[in-house]
Design a protein around this motif. Structure first.
Motif, mmCIF file in Angstrom:
data_model
loop_
_atom_site.group_PDB
_atom_site.id
_atom_site.type_symbol
_atom_site.label_atom_id
_atom_site.label_comp_id
_atom_site.label_asym_id
_atom_site.label_seq_id
_atom_site.Cartn_x
_atom_site.Cartn_y
_atom_site.Cartn_z
ATOM 1 N N GLY A 1 -4.935 -8.992 4.868
ATOM 2 C CA GLY A 1 -3.785 -8.371 5.505
ATOM 3 C C GLY A 1 -3.269 -9.322 6.572
ATOM 4 O O GLY A 1 -3.773 -10.448 6.695
ATOM 5 N N VAL B 1 0.853 -1.185 0.000
ATOM 6 C CA VAL B 1 0.000 0.000 0.000
ATOM 7 C C VAL B 1 0.890 1.236 0.000
ATOM 8 O O VAL B 1 1.711 1.424 0.905
ATOM 9 C CB VAL B 1 -0.964 0.005 1.202
ATOM 10 C CG1 VAL B 1 -1.771 1.298 1.229
ATOM 11 C CG2 VAL B 1 -1.888 -1.207 1.165
ATOM 12 N N ILE C 1 -0.771 -6.097 1.473
ATOM 13 C CA ILE C 1 -2.036 -6.824 1.396
ATOM 14 C C ILE C 1 -1.947 -7.798 0.233
ATOM 15 O O ILE C 1 -1.084 -7.674 -0.636
ATOM 16 C CB ILE C 1 -3.247 -5.877 1.227
ATOM 17 C CG1 ILE C 1 -3.091 -4.998 -0.012
ATOM 18 C CG2 ILE C 1 -3.454 -5.047 2.483
ATOM 19 C CD1 ILE C 1 -4.305 -4.118 -0.308
ATOM 20 N N CYS D 1 -3.855 6.119 -0.677
ATOM 21 C CA CYS D 1 -4.571 6.440 0.559
ATOM 22 C C CYS D 1 -5.238 7.809 0.539
ATOM 23 O O CYS D 1 -4.829 8.725 -0.177
ATOM 24 C CB CYS D 1 -3.595 6.384 1.736
ATOM 25 S SG CYS D 1 -2.881 4.737 1.957
ATOM 26 N N ARG E 1 -9.843 -8.280 4.907
ATOM 27 C CA ARG E 1 -10.163 -6.860 5.048
ATOM 28 C C ARG E 1 -11.354 -6.440 4.194
ATOM 29 O O ARG E 1 -12.078 -5.529 4.553
ATOM 30 C CB ARG E 1 -8.963 -6.007 4.622
ATOM 31 C CG ARG E 1 -7.654 -6.329 5.302
ATOM 32 C CD ARG E 1 -7.460 -5.479 6.530
ATOM 33 N NE ARG E 1 -6.206 -5.755 7.205
ATOM 34 C CZ ARG E 1 -5.062 -5.116 6.979
ATOM 35 N NH1 ARG E 1 -4.983 -4.188 6.048
ATOM 36 N NH2 ARG E 1 -3.994 -5.414 7.684
ATOM 37 N N SER F 1 -7.284 -0.848 5.324
ATOM 38 C CA SER F 1 -5.894 -1.144 4.978
ATOM 39 C C SER F 1 -5.182 0.193 4.953
ATOM 40 O O SER F 1 -5.739 1.198 4.502
ATOM 41 C CB SER F 1 -5.804 -1.825 3.609
ATOM 42 O OG SER F 1 -6.436 -3.088 3.661
ATOM 43 N N ARG F 2 -3.919 0.194 5.438
ATOM 44 C CA ARG F 2 -3.227 1.460 5.658
ATOM 45 C C ARG F 2 -1.922 1.570 4.884
ATOM 46 O O ARG F 2 -1.320 0.570 4.492
ATOM 47 C CB ARG F 2 -2.947 1.636 7.158
ATOM 48 C CG ARG F 2 -4.201 1.623 7.986
ATOM 49 C CD ARG F 2 -3.912 1.835 9.482
ATOM 50 N NE ARG F 2 -5.108 1.666 10.275
ATOM 51 C CZ ARG F 2 -6.115 2.525 10.348
ATOM 52 N NH1 ARG F 2 -6.073 3.636 9.664
ATOM 53 N NH2 ARG F 2 -7.164 2.283 11.101
ATOM 54 N N GLU G 1 1.322 -0.948 4.586
ATOM 55 C CA GLU G 1 1.000 -2.354 4.790
ATOM 56 C C GLU G 1 1.138 -3.141 3.494
ATOM 57 O O GLU G 1 1.101 -2.593 2.406
ATOM 58 C CB GLU G 1 -0.435 -2.510 5.311
ATOM 59 C CG GLU G 1 -0.638 -2.006 6.708
ATOM 60 C CD GLU G 1 -2.046 -2.237 7.196
ATOM 61 O OE1 GLU G 1 -2.198 -2.448 8.402
ATOM 62 O OE2 GLU G 1 -3.012 -2.190 6.396
#
Length: 150
Positions: free
Chosen positions: A104, A16, A82, A21, A109, A76-77, A80
């Protein structure tokens, strides 16, 4: 990076990134639809033996989504890793149904589904922009990959 864990499941690992984001630092929801498409594109060479670009540029066939949906369970950040798990759920005359799960480190998620049609991209063809039958060689390889009822 792509991985596989048996018949009928294609996995794509994604880091990510900041650009994925929103200002809160979580993946902006439309990005998941892009992640689903990335999984589909990598599924072609990994499991079907064809490059996705071969179909689009050489064979003049596209696979646009005509329906898509998603449910989000946990965020999800940024930073991270995934994994997108993709399965084929339906194979029609000119369509492919997909199911997706986003995982994740802490489990699932999000989930998603999409239906893609096979579209004629040849601008010289009277069938341009219309759905066409899935090529038999591609159908055979998808069936060999496996269908899931997920």
């Amino acid at each position: 990076m792509t991985t596989s864990t048996g018949p009928g499941v294609h996995k794509l690992a994604i880091e990510v990134r900041f650009g994925d984001c929103d200002p809160a630092g979580i993946v902006y929801f439309p990005r998941f639809f892009d992640f689903f498409h990335q999984a589909m594109e990598t599924w072609f060479p990994t499991h079907l033996g064809f490059g996705y670009d071969e179909f689009v540029r050489v064979r003049k066939l596209g696979f646009p989504a005509v329906h898509t949906e998603a449910d989000f369970e946990r965020p999800s950040r940024f930073g991270e890793r995934i994994e997108i798990h993709q399965r084929v759920t339906k194979l029609g005359r000119s369509s492919i149904g997909f199911a997706y799960e986003v995982h994740g480190e802490d489990g699932r998620r999000a989930t998603g589904r999409s239906v893609c049609v096979v579209m004629n991209l040849d601008e010289r063809s009277p069938e341009h922009g219309k759905s066409v039958a899935l090529p038999e060689q591609l159908r055979a390889r998808i069936l060999a990959f496996g269908l899931s009822d997920h």
